[in-house]
Design a protein around this motif. Structure first.
Motif, PDB file in Angstrom:
ATOM      1  N   SER A 119      -6.226 -71.354  63.969  1.00  0.00           N
ATOM      2  CA  SER A 119      -7.359 -70.445  64.160  1.00  0.00           C
ATOM      3  C   SER A 119      -8.205 -70.379  62.890  1.00  0.00           C
ATOM      4  O   SER A 119      -9.428 -70.349  62.951  1.00  0.00           O
ATOM      5  CB  SER A 119      -6.836 -69.055  64.538  1.00  0.00           C
ATOM      6  OG  SER A 119      -7.899 -68.150  64.642  1.00  0.00           O
ATOM      7  N   CYS A 120      -7.560 -70.384  61.743  1.00  0.00           N
ATOM      8  CA  CYS A 120      -8.281 -70.346  60.460  1.00  0.00           C
ATOM      9  C   CYS A 120      -9.092 -71.627  60.255  1.00  0.00           C
ATOM     10  O   CYS A 120     -10.236 -71.585  59.806  1.00  0.00           O
ATOM     11  CB  CYS A 120      -7.300 -70.195  59.298  1.00  0.00           C
ATOM     12  SG  CYS A 120      -6.203 -68.780  59.407  1.00  0.00           S
ATOM     13  N   PHE A 121      -8.455 -72.752  60.596  1.00  0.00           N
ATOM     14  CA  PHE A 121      -9.085 -74.052  60.364  1.00  0.00           C
ATOM     15  C   PHE A 121     -10.359 -74.251  61.171  1.00  0.00           C
ATOM     16  O   PHE A 121     -11.226 -75.022  60.773  1.00  0.00           O
ATOM     17  CB  PHE A 121      -8.107 -75.180  60.682  1.00  0.00           C
ATOM     18  CG  PHE A 121      -6.891 -75.215  59.791  1.00  0.00           C
ATOM     19  CD1 PHE A 121      -6.938 -74.738  58.496  1.00  0.00           C
ATOM     20  CD2 PHE A 121      -5.701 -75.730  60.266  1.00  0.00           C
ATOM     21  CE1 PHE A 121      -5.821 -74.775  57.675  1.00  0.00           C
ATOM     22  CE2 PHE A 121      -4.579 -75.779  59.468  1.00  0.00           C
ATOM     23  CZ  PHE A 121      -4.638 -75.304  58.167  1.00  0.00           C
ATOM     24  N   SER A 122     -10.473 -73.575  62.285  1.00  0.00           N
ATOM     25  CA  SER A 122     -11.666 -73.774  63.092  1.00  0.00           C
ATOM     26  C   SER A 122     -12.938 -73.377  62.345  1.00  0.00           C
ATOM     27  O   SER A 122     -13.987 -73.941  62.598  1.00  0.00           O
ATOM     28  CB  SER A 122     -11.553 -73.028  64.424  1.00  0.00           C
ATOM     29  OG  SER A 122     -11.473 -71.644  64.210  1.00  0.00           O
ATOM     30  N   CYS A 123     -12.843 -72.444  61.420  1.00  0.00           N
ATOM     31  CA  CYS A 123     -14.010 -72.062  60.605  1.00  0.00           C
ATOM     32  C   CYS A 123     -13.909 -72.583  59.169  1.00  0.00           C
ATOM     33  O   CYS A 123     -14.897 -72.979  58.578  1.00  0.00           O
ATOM     34  CB  CYS A 123     -14.162 -70.547  60.554  1.00  0.00           C
ATOM     35  SG  CYS A 123     -14.596 -69.792  62.126  1.00  0.00           S
ATOM     36  N   HIS A 124     -12.690 -72.530  58.621  1.00  0.00           N
ATOM     37  CA  HIS A 124     -12.503 -72.849  57.208  1.00  0.00           C
ATOM     38  C   HIS A 124     -12.259 -74.325  56.939  1.00  0.00           C
ATOM     39  O   HIS A 124     -12.119 -74.729  55.790  1.00  0.00           O
ATOM     40  CB  HIS A 124     -11.348 -72.019  56.636  1.00  0.00           C
ATOM     41  CG  HIS A 124     -11.675 -70.563  56.552  1.00  0.00           C
ATOM     42  ND1 HIS A 124     -12.359 -70.012  55.498  1.00  0.00           N
ATOM     43  CD2 HIS A 124     -11.398 -69.539  57.406  1.00  0.00           C
ATOM     44  CE1 HIS A 124     -12.498 -68.709  55.695  1.00  0.00           C
ATOM     45  NE2 HIS A 124     -11.928 -68.396  56.845  1.00  0.00           N
ATOM     46  N   GLY A 125     -12.190 -75.132  57.988  1.00  0.00           N
ATOM     47  CA  GLY A 125     -12.034 -76.576  57.845  1.00  0.00           C
ATOM     48  C   GLY A 125     -10.585 -77.029  57.789  1.00  0.00           C
ATOM     49  O   GLY A 125      -9.767 -76.409  57.125  1.00  0.00           O
ATOM     50  N   TYR A 126     -10.281 -78.092  58.523  1.00  0.00           N
ATOM     51  CA  TYR A 126      -8.921 -78.628  58.573  1.00  0.00           C
ATOM     52  C   TYR A 126      -8.492 -79.252  57.262  1.00  0.00           C
ATOM     53  O   TYR A 126      -7.326 -79.348  56.962  1.00  0.00           O
ATOM     54  CB  TYR A 126      -8.791 -79.656  59.704  1.00  0.00           C
ATOM     55  CG  TYR A 126      -8.659 -79.001  61.038  1.00  0.00           C
ATOM     56  CD1 TYR A 126      -7.433 -78.575  61.502  1.00  0.00           C
ATOM     57  CD2 TYR A 126      -9.781 -78.761  61.821  1.00  0.00           C
ATOM     58  CE1 TYR A 126      -7.313 -77.939  62.728  1.00  0.00           C
ATOM     59  CE2 TYR A 126      -9.677 -78.136  63.051  1.00  0.00           C
ATOM     60  CZ  TYR A 126      -8.441 -77.728  63.492  1.00  0.00           C
ATOM     61  OH  TYR A 126      -8.332 -77.089  64.690  1.00  0.00           O
TER      62      TYR A 126
END
Length: 99
Positions: A31-38
């Protein structure tokens, strides 16, 4: 109705996997990666890249957002959905990835 069937099918697939195959921290961190980048590098100027922060800072900031002691736009609402354990798991996973 189709979306509902896909969600149920996805949940059944996850439930069928052995416990060792599913890392709960990874599921939460997605969920974090969807905005903060993988790759730990956010694409938006106002969104900080998680790769620049240690897990301990992610934990403290998420708890501050959740508890209302830090202001944000989306993060306050997003963080309210996490328990202390979930915040620690996602931060540990992000830190473990070295991003």
């Amino acid at each position: 109705m189709i979306k509902r069937k896909l969600i149920v099918a996805g949940l059944l697939t996850i439930a069928a996997l052995p416990a060792s195959a599913v890392d709960r921290g990874e599921l939460l961190a997605n969920s974090c990666f969807s905005c903060h980048g993988y790759d730990g590098k956010a694409t938006g100027g106002a969104i900080p890249p998680l790769g620049e922060y240690p897990a301990s800072l992610i934990v403290s900031q998420m708890k501050a957002y959740r508890d209302g002691t830090r202001n944000g736009t989306i993060m306050n609402r997003h963080a309210r959905g996490y328990t202390d354990e979930e915040i620690e798991l996602l931060a540990k996973y992000i830190g473990k990835q070295g991003i």
